[in-house]
Motif scaffolding. Structure first.
Motif, PDB file in Angstrom:
ATOM      1  N   LEU A  20       0.835  -1.123  -0.101  1.00  0.00           N
ATOM      2  CA  LEU A  20      -0.106  -0.071  -0.057  1.00  0.00           C
ATOM      3  C   LEU A  20       0.866   1.125  -0.058  1.00  0.00           C
ATOM      4  CD1 LEU A  20      -2.976   1.066   0.048  1.00  0.00           C
ATOM      5  CD2 LEU A  20      -2.835   1.041   2.622  1.00  0.00           C
TER       6      LEU A  20
ATOM      7  N   GLN B  62      -3.526   6.106   0.423  1.00  0.00           N
ATOM      8  CA  GLN B  62      -4.819   5.712   0.948  1.00  0.00           C
ATOM      9  C   GLN B  62      -5.567   7.090   1.092  1.00  0.00           C
ATOM     10  OE1 GLN B  62      -2.474   4.181   2.843  1.00  0.00           O
ATOM     11  NE2 GLN B  62      -2.400   5.818   4.505  1.00  0.00           N
TER      12      GLN B  62
ATOM     13  N   LEU C 213      -7.538   3.147  -2.478  1.00  0.00           N
ATOM     14  CA  LEU C 213      -6.193   2.346  -1.870  1.00  0.00           C
ATOM     15  C   LEU C 213      -5.376   2.174  -3.229  1.00  0.00           C
ATOM     16  CD1 LEU C 213      -8.586   1.300   0.093  1.00  0.00           C
ATOM     17  CD2 LEU C 213      -6.637  -0.329   0.702  1.00  0.00           C
TER      18      LEU C 213
ATOM     19  N   TRP D 271      -7.071  -4.496   4.662  1.00  0.00           N
ATOM     20  CA  TRP D 271      -6.990  -4.928   3.191  1.00  0.00           C
ATOM     21  C   TRP D 271      -6.057  -6.137   3.224  1.00  0.00           C
ATOM     22  CZ3 TRP D 271      -2.087  -5.088   1.112  1.00  0.00           C
ATOM     23  CH2 TRP D 271      -1.309  -4.307   1.884  1.00  0.00           C
TER      24      TRP D 271
END
Length: 123
Positions: free
Chosen positions: A30, A33, A49, A104
């Protein structure tokens, strides 16, 4: 003799690091976000994201929970048509003031699995 041996060990270590590096880099991490991690925002209608590499949506998911661990209702997670690193998650219920956790998990286009979580707050 010791100098030659240490050079050989260094060369082997360097070659091993070159071989291992692609597998380390082949995981989707990631990168960004919205709402941002640890931010305080007005109630969002969608989460976005963005990952370090392309994502397979069929094997990926996002769960949003409040401070009491109640799961918030979300719509279908979708990948941006023009950017396969970006997932959007529509929120189907208004988030009330408080702290929320986003958990996630994704599978990148090359098959590697990663997961993580972050928090944000609603004013």
């Amino acid at each position: 003799m010791g100098f030659t041996t240490s050079r050989a060990v260094c060369a082997l270590a360097f070659l091993a690091s070159l071989i291992m590096t692609p597998s380390v880099l082949a995981h989707a991490h990631l990168k960004q976000q919205t709402p941002a991690a640890d931010s305080q925002v007005t109630p969002p209608k969608v989460l976005t994201l963005i990952f370090s590499e392309g994502i397979e949506t069929g094997f990926s998911g996002v769960v949003v929970t409040d401070a009491q661990k109640q799961v918030m209702k979300t719509g279908t997670v979708k990948r941006d048509e023009k950017n396969n690193t970006q997932l959007t998650v529509p929120l189907e219920q208004l988030l009330t003031p408080g702290t929320y956790q986003v958990d996630w998990h994704v599978v990148s286009v090359d098959g590697h699995k990663t997961k993580g979580s972050y928090h944000f707050s609603v004013k």
